[in-house]
Scaffold this motif. Structure first.
Motif, PDB file in Angstrom:
ATOM      1  N   ILE A  19      49.098 -10.636  76.950  1.00 36.33           N
ATOM      2  CA  ILE A  19      49.128 -10.957  78.368  1.00 36.33           C
ATOM      3  C   ILE A  19      50.333 -10.255  78.979  1.00 36.33           C
ATOM      4  N   PRO A  20      50.150  -9.508  80.061  1.00 40.39           N
ATOM      5  CA  PRO A  20      51.299  -8.845  80.685  1.00 40.39           C
ATOM      6  C   PRO A  20      52.356  -9.866  81.119  1.00 40.39           C
ATOM      7  N   ASN A  21      53.606  -9.521  80.926  1.00 39.38           N
ATOM      8  CA  ASN A  21      54.749 -10.370  81.293  1.00 39.38           C
ATOM      9  C   ASN A  21      54.738 -11.719  80.580  1.00 39.38           C
ATOM     10  N   ALA A  22      54.123 -11.770  79.400  1.00 43.34           N
ATOM     11  CA  ALA A  22      54.095 -13.020  78.637  1.00 43.34           C
ATOM     12  C   ALA A  22      55.470 -13.279  78.032  1.00 43.34           C
ATOM     13  N   LYS A  23      55.784 -14.528  77.854  1.00 36.52           N
ATOM     14  CA  LYS A  23      57.053 -14.890  77.229  1.00 36.52           C
ATOM     15  C   LYS A  23      56.877 -14.851  75.725  1.00 36.52           C
ATOM     16  N   GLU A  24      57.941 -14.527  75.038  1.00 36.11           N
ATOM     17  CA  GLU A  24      57.915 -14.398  73.593  1.00 36.11           C
ATOM     18  C   GLU A  24      58.794 -15.467  72.961  1.00 36.11           C
ATOM     19  N   THR A  25      58.307 -16.059  71.882  1.00 37.92           N
ATOM     20  CA  THR A  25      59.076 -17.072  71.178  1.00 37.92           C
ATOM     21  C   THR A  25      60.133 -16.398  70.319  1.00 37.92           C
ATOM     22  N   VAL A  26      61.381 -16.839  70.475  1.00 38.45           N
ATOM     23  CA  VAL A  26      62.488 -16.298  69.688  1.00 38.45           C
ATOM     24  C   VAL A  26      63.344 -17.453  69.186  1.00 38.45           C
ATOM     25  N   SER A  27      64.163 -17.153  68.223  1.00 40.38           N
ATOM     26  CA  SER A  27      65.144 -18.117  67.734  1.00 40.38           C
ATOM     27  C   SER A  27      66.505 -17.638  68.219  1.00 40.38           C
ATOM     28  N   LEU A  28      67.241 -18.517  68.871  1.00 40.92           N
ATOM     29  CA  LEU A  28      68.503 -18.135  69.484  1.00 40.92           C
ATOM     30  C   LEU A  28      69.544 -19.199  69.161  1.00 40.92           C
ATOM     31  N   ARG A  29      70.701 -18.755  68.720  1.00 43.96           N
ATOM     32  CA  ARG A  29      71.771 -19.695  68.390  1.00 43.96           C
ATOM     33  C   ARG A  29      72.711 -19.797  69.592  1.00 43.96           C
ATOM     34  N   LEU A  30      72.830 -20.999  70.129  1.00 45.21           N
ATOM     35  CA  LEU A  30      73.698 -21.249  71.276  1.00 45.21           C
ATOM     36  C   LEU A  30      74.756 -22.272  70.893  1.00 45.21           C
ATOM     37  N   ASP A  31      75.893 -22.216  71.578  1.00 43.30           N
ATOM     38  CA  ASP A  31      76.909 -23.249  71.380  1.00 43.30           C
ATOM     39  C   ASP A  31      76.333 -24.582  71.849  1.00 43.30           C
ATOM     40  N   GLN A  32      76.702 -25.647  71.163  1.00 41.17           N
ATOM     41  CA  GLN A  32      76.157 -26.968  71.469  1.00 41.17           C
ATOM     42  C   GLN A  32      76.454 -27.386  72.906  1.00 41.17           C
ATOM     43  N   ASP A  33      77.676 -27.102  73.398  1.00 47.65           N
ATOM     44  CA  ASP A  33      78.022 -27.509  74.761  1.00 47.65           C
ATOM     45  C   ASP A  33      77.210 -26.751  75.811  1.00 47.65           C
ATOM     46  N   VAL A  34      76.876 -25.488  75.530  1.00 49.21           N
ATOM     47  CA  VAL A  34      76.053 -24.706  76.456  1.00 49.21           C
ATOM     48  C   VAL A  34      74.650 -25.296  76.505  1.00 49.21           C
ATOM     49  N   LEU A  35      74.100 -25.588  75.354  1.00 48.54           N
ATOM     50  CA  LEU A  35      72.763 -26.167  75.287  1.00 48.54           C
ATOM     51  C   LEU A  35      72.722 -27.527  75.994  1.00 48.54           C
ATOM     52  N   GLU A  36      73.718 -28.358  75.749  1.00 42.20           N
ATOM     53  CA  GLU A  36      73.767 -29.677  76.389  1.00 42.20           C
ATOM     54  C   GLU A  36      73.862 -29.567  77.911  1.00 42.20           C
ATOM     55  N   ALA A  37      74.601 -28.572  78.389  1.00 41.60           N
ATOM     56  CA  ALA A  37      74.742 -28.391  79.840  1.00 41.60           C
ATOM     57  C   ALA A  37      73.399 -28.038  80.475  1.00 41.60           C
ATOM     58  N   PHE A  38      72.625 -27.183  79.833  1.00 43.90           N
ATOM     59  CA  PHE A  38      71.310 -26.825  80.382  1.00 43.90           C
ATOM     60  C   PHE A  38      70.328 -27.984  80.243  1.00 43.90           C
ATOM     61  N   GLN A  39      70.391 -28.721  79.144  1.00 44.94           N
ATOM     62  CA  GLN A  39      69.466 -29.829  78.935  1.00 44.94           C
ATOM     63  C   GLN A  39      69.809 -31.044  79.794  1.00 44.94           C
ATOM     64  N   ALA A  40      71.050 -31.135  80.229  1.00 45.81           N
ATOM     65  CA  ALA A  40      71.474 -32.283  81.035  1.00 45.81           C
ATOM     66  C   ALA A  40      70.741 -32.358  82.375  1.00 45.81           C
ATOM     67  N   ASP A  41      70.299 -31.231  82.884  1.00 48.56           N
ATOM     68  CA  ASP A  41      69.585 -31.214  84.164  1.00 48.56           C
ATOM     69  C   ASP A  41      68.108 -31.578  84.014  1.00 48.56           C
ATOM     70  N   GLY A  42      67.676 -31.889  82.809  1.00 49.24           N
ATOM     71  CA  GLY A  42      66.307 -32.352  82.592  1.00 49.24           C
ATOM     72  C   GLY A  42      65.351 -31.243  82.210  1.00 49.24           C
ATOM     73  N   PRO A  43      64.046 -31.549  82.331  1.00 52.04           N
ATOM     74  CA  PRO A  43      63.022 -30.577  81.943  1.00 52.04           C
ATOM     75  C   PRO A  43      63.181 -29.249  82.675  1.00 52.04           C
ATOM     76  N   GLY A  44      62.781 -28.190  82.002  1.00 53.37           N
ATOM     77  CA  GLY A  44      62.903 -26.854  82.574  1.00 53.37           C
ATOM     78  C   GLY A  44      64.153 -26.132  82.111  1.00 53.37           C
ATOM     79  N   TRP A  45      64.857 -26.711  81.150  1.00 54.04           N
ATOM     80  CA  TRP A  45      66.114 -26.104  80.697  1.00 54.04           C
ATOM     81  C   TRP A  45      65.901 -24.727  80.079  1.00 54.04           C
ATOM     82  N   GLN A  46      64.762 -24.515  79.429  1.00 49.13           N
ATOM     83  CA  GLN A  46      64.509 -23.193  78.851  1.00 49.13           C
ATOM     84  C   GLN A  46      64.324 -22.143  79.945  1.00 49.13           C
ATOM     85  N   ASP A  47      63.648 -22.532  81.029  1.00 52.40           N
ATOM     86  CA  ASP A  47      63.481 -21.609  82.154  1.00 52.40           C
ATOM     87  C   ASP A  47      64.828 -21.299  82.802  1.00 52.40           C
TER      88      ASP A  47
END
Length: 74
Positions: free
Chosen positions: A34-62
């Protein structure tokens, strides 16, 4: 008199066995289904960075994707 079935030299025998085993690898061009499809990857992030994005609720990956696009200048 029949010739010997195997070479007496082990090196020659090993080469004879592995020589035909060298396959040619066809060139494969991977296109997304599919054109412009998203690809699944494995990415290592600092825990505090991940928590900051997840704190705002659903849509953190976007939101991470948008931050990466901005950082890449896209």
């Amino acid at each position: 008199m029949k010739p010997p079935r195997r070479s007496k030299d082990p090196w020659d025998a090993a080469e004879a066995v592995f020589r035909p085993a060298a396959p040619t690898i066809p060139e494969v061009v991977k296109k997304p289904a599919i054109p412009n499809a998203k690809e699944t990857v494995s990415l290592r992030l600092d825990q505090d960075v991940l928590e900051a994005f997840q704190a705002d609720g659903p849509g953190w990956q976007d939101r991470i994707n948008a931050a990466l696009r901005a950082a890449a200048g896209l």
